[in-house]
Design an enzyme around this catalytic site. Structure first.
Site, PDB file in Angstrom:
ATOM      1  N   ARG A  26     -16.451  -7.594 -56.407  1.00  0.00           N
ATOM      2  CA  ARG A  26     -18.043  -7.557 -56.592  1.00  0.00           C
ATOM      3  C   ARG A  26     -18.383  -6.132 -56.453  1.00  0.00           C
ATOM      4  NH1 ARG A  26     -17.310 -11.394 -59.240  1.00  0.00           N
ATOM      5  NH2 ARG A  26     -18.291 -13.629 -58.791  1.00  0.00           N
ATOM      6  N   GLU A  33     -25.392  -4.372 -61.212  1.00  0.00           N
ATOM      7  CA  GLU A  33     -25.079  -4.774 -62.611  1.00  0.00           C
ATOM      8  C   GLU A  33     -25.935  -5.776 -63.489  1.00  0.00           C
ATOM      9  OE1 GLU A  33     -20.852  -6.292 -61.839  1.00  0.00           O
ATOM     10  OE2 GLU A  33     -21.732  -8.331 -62.530  1.00  0.00           O
TER      11      GLU A  33
HETATM   12  P1  NAD Z   1      -9.905 -16.181 -52.823  1.00  0.00           P
HETATM   13  O1  NAD Z   1     -11.012 -16.886 -52.240  1.00  0.00           O
HETATM   14  O2  NAD Z   1      -8.646 -16.620 -53.402  1.00  0.00           O
HETATM   15  O3  NAD Z   1      -9.507 -14.871 -52.059  1.00  0.00           O
HETATM   16  C1  NAD Z   1     -10.181 -14.174 -51.304  1.00  0.00           C
HETATM   17  C2  NAD Z   1      -9.741 -13.442 -50.284  1.00  0.00           C
HETATM   18  O4  NAD Z   1     -10.592 -12.562 -49.174  1.00  0.00           O
HETATM   19  C3  NAD Z   1      -9.221 -14.548 -49.100  1.00  0.00           C
HETATM   20  O5  NAD Z   1      -7.925 -14.821 -48.931  1.00  0.00           O
HETATM   21  C4  NAD Z   1     -10.020 -14.203 -47.966  1.00  0.00           C
HETATM   22  O6  NAD Z   1      -9.669 -14.658 -46.676  1.00  0.00           O
HETATM   23  C5  NAD Z   1     -10.256 -12.889 -47.940  1.00  0.00           C
HETATM   24  N1  NAD Z   1     -11.370 -12.389 -47.240  1.00  0.00           N
HETATM   25  C6  NAD Z   1     -12.381 -12.968 -46.658  1.00  0.00           C
HETATM   26  N2  NAD Z   1     -13.282 -12.156 -46.048  1.00  0.00           N
HETATM   27  C7  NAD Z   1     -12.605 -10.928 -46.028  1.00  0.00           C
HETATM   28  C8  NAD Z   1     -12.741  -9.641 -45.240  1.00  0.00           C
HETATM   29  N3  NAD Z   1     -13.924  -9.494 -44.496  1.00  0.00           N
HETATM   30  N4  NAD Z   1     -11.650  -8.878 -45.408  1.00  0.00           N
HETATM   31  C9  NAD Z   1     -10.722  -8.956 -46.256  1.00  0.00           C
HETATM   32  N5  NAD Z   1     -10.454 -10.226 -46.757  1.00  0.00           N
HETATM   33  C10 NAD Z   1     -11.227 -11.180 -46.744  1.00  0.00           C
HETATM   34  O7  NAD Z   1     -10.709 -15.463 -54.151  1.00  0.00           O
HETATM   35  P2  NAD Z   1     -10.231 -15.142 -55.459  1.00  0.00           P
HETATM   36  O8  NAD Z   1     -10.049 -16.256 -56.433  1.00  0.00           O
HETATM   37  O9  NAD Z   1      -8.763 -14.171 -55.003  1.00  0.00           O
HETATM   38  O10 NAD Z   1     -11.290 -13.978 -55.577  1.00  0.00           O
HETATM   39  C11 NAD Z   1     -11.762 -12.726 -55.093  1.00  0.00           C
HETATM   40  C12 NAD Z   1     -13.036 -12.077 -55.652  1.00  0.00           C
HETATM   41  O11 NAD Z   1     -12.553 -11.863 -56.934  1.00  0.00           O
HETATM   42  C13 NAD Z   1     -13.956 -13.317 -55.796  1.00  0.00           C
HETATM   43  O12 NAD Z   1     -14.628 -13.521 -54.686  1.00  0.00           O
HETATM   44  C14 NAD Z   1     -14.948 -12.675 -57.062  1.00  0.00           C
HETATM   45  O13 NAD Z   1     -16.057 -12.042 -56.255  1.00  0.00           O
HETATM   46  C15 NAD Z   1     -14.094 -11.925 -57.521  1.00  0.00           C
HETATM   47  N6  NAD Z   1     -13.843 -12.262 -58.980  1.00  0.00           N
HETATM   48  C16 NAD Z   1     -13.928 -11.340 -60.136  1.00  0.00           C
HETATM   49  C17 NAD Z   1     -13.698 -11.552 -61.388  1.00  0.00           C
HETATM   50  C18 NAD Z   1     -14.105 -10.570 -62.489  1.00  0.00           C
HETATM   51  O14 NAD Z   1     -13.996 -11.134 -63.770  1.00  0.00           O
HETATM   52  N7  NAD Z   1     -13.919  -9.274 -62.333  1.00  0.00           N
HETATM   53  C19 NAD Z   1     -13.209 -13.056 -61.640  1.00  0.00           C
HETATM   54  C20 NAD Z   1     -13.098 -13.766 -60.702  1.00  0.00           C
HETATM   55  C21 NAD Z   1     -13.291 -13.485 -59.301  1.00  0.00           C
END
Ligand code: NAD
Length: 335
Positions: A236, A265
């Site tokens: 994000r 964005e």
């Molecule tokens: P997920 O929930 O499986 O993984 C997120 C990880 O971040 C978890 O392991 C969590 O413990 C960790 N986390 C939480 N707080 C944290 C912190 N302060 N420091 C470090 N790590 C921390 O989510 P995911 O499916 O892997 O997705 C991750 C992110 O990707 C989503 O939140 C979303 O914003 C983004 N995303 C982007 C797209 C895109 O098209 N670009 C698509 C899907 C998701």
């Protein structure tokens, strides 16, 4: 049931309609609106039971008050992230809110790799040069990824998938997460964020945007990064203080920046502004760097992921309609 889908692009309609026709055509009517959900457009959901929104539809208290007054009780996020909805307000109003927590994490991880590879070997510049008949290699020098250190911030579904791919490149993997998973151990080792930043040749962000992670990459954390490191953000935009990143690009402490997301964005992404004068000077400054690659939030954009998003979104609505337990119900989870 009647569902209003906001920010509906032709591809959203195509994939949702495939699932709608196959599974729910008798019980569900869907209205598609190409524009986002706002306090003004919320009125267009007047006769509906539920709304379906995407990453840049912002569900403020005002928007939700309006939806509630129109009788809407369910909000379906056709994305994983839920930073765009005020969940406390949604809870007060008693909304059912569900997301699509996992739809091909590989799609986003593979896109992060595409950004790394493009930036590293300058294929974005080579493409333009060769089309112009310029076969000069000066300025296209890359680095061999084998043996480089990749720091994964957030080792959830997407971070783990990236770690698996980069391990295959022969990279050394470092991870940072507030909740560690033993699944990461097969790829690399966990370290503190400062150590990850100081040791990584590539830092890739995969944690969610929350108050605590907003501007995680800022002037101070940038100063801790290894000089000449590459920064990748497919999570994000708000994870970066973009002005601080621009300063680090100007003084050449960052070798390159690959972004699929940008903090401001919403007014730009997912529509054609090629004939407009873009007013966002920070974004426009980013566009001037040869070592910055920005894409318009397309990491998720594969056929497999869109199929999964459509299936899970309509299944979440089916659960709501039939009073069934829904595993993606965000109101049943602690955040
Ligand atoms: P997920 O929930 O499986 O993984 C997120 C990880 O971040 C978890 O392991 C969590 O413990 C960790 N986390 C939480 N707080 C944290 C912190 N302060 N420091 C470090 N790590 C921390 O989510 P995911 O499916 O892997 O997705 C991750 C992110 O990707 C989503 O939140 C979303 O914003 C983004 N995303 C982007 C797209 C895109 O098209 N670009 C698509 C899907 C998701």
């Amino acid at each position: 049931m009647k569902l209003a889908v906001f920010s509906a692009q032709p591809y959203d309609q195509r994939f949702l309609e495939q699932v709608h026709k196959a599974k729910y055509s008798d019980a569900l009517e869907i209205l598609y609106h190409v524009f986002p959900l706002t306090t003004e457009t919320a009125d267009l959901a007047r006769d509906c039971d539920a709304v379906c929104v995407f990453v840049n539809d912002v569900l403020t208290k005002d928007v939700m008050d309006k939806l509630y007054s129109h009788g809407i009780r369910a909000i379906l996020l056709r994305c994983a992230g839920f930073n765009n909805i005020d969940l406390k307000e949604a809870e007060k109003l008693g909304f059912f809110v569900a997301n699509v927590p996992s739809y091909s994490p590989e799609a986003v991880a593979e896109f992060a790799v595409a950004l790394i590879q493009t930036l590293n070997r300058n294929t974005h510049r080579a493409y333009n040069r060769v089309r112009e008949g310029n076969f000069n290699l000066d300025g296209l020098l890359g680095q061999t990824l084998f043996g480089k250190t990749v720091g994964v911030v957030g080792t959830g579904k997407i971070g783990l998938s990236l770690a698996r791919i980069m391990k295959g490149f022969g990279c050394r993997l470092l991870g940072y997460d507030v909740y560690k998973t033993p699944d990461f151990d097969q790829y690399g080792k966990y370290v503190e964020l400062d150590d990850l930043l100081s040791q990584s040749d590539i830092v890739s962000l995969h944690c969610p945007l929350m108050d605590i992670t907003r501007h995680l990459i800022n002037k101070e954390t940038l100063s801790k990064m290894k000089p000449g490191a590459m920064l990748i953000n497919t999570s994000r935009g708000g994870l970066l203080d973009t002005s601080a990143v621009i300063a680090a690009l100007k003084n050449r402490t960052l070798r390159g920046v690959g972004l699929d997301v940008y903090e401001a964005e919403a007014p730009l992404f997912y529509s054609d502004h090629s004939s407009d004068i873009i007013q966002d000077d920070v974004f426009q400054r980013l566009m001037t760097f040869p070592n910055v690659l920005v894409c318009g939030h397309q990491g998720f954009f594969t056929e497999e992921a869109l199929t999964q998003i459509a299936e899970v979104t309509l299944s979440n609505l089916h659960d709501f309609k039939n009073g069934l337990p829904c595993k993606n119900n965000l109101m049943a989870k602690k955040h």
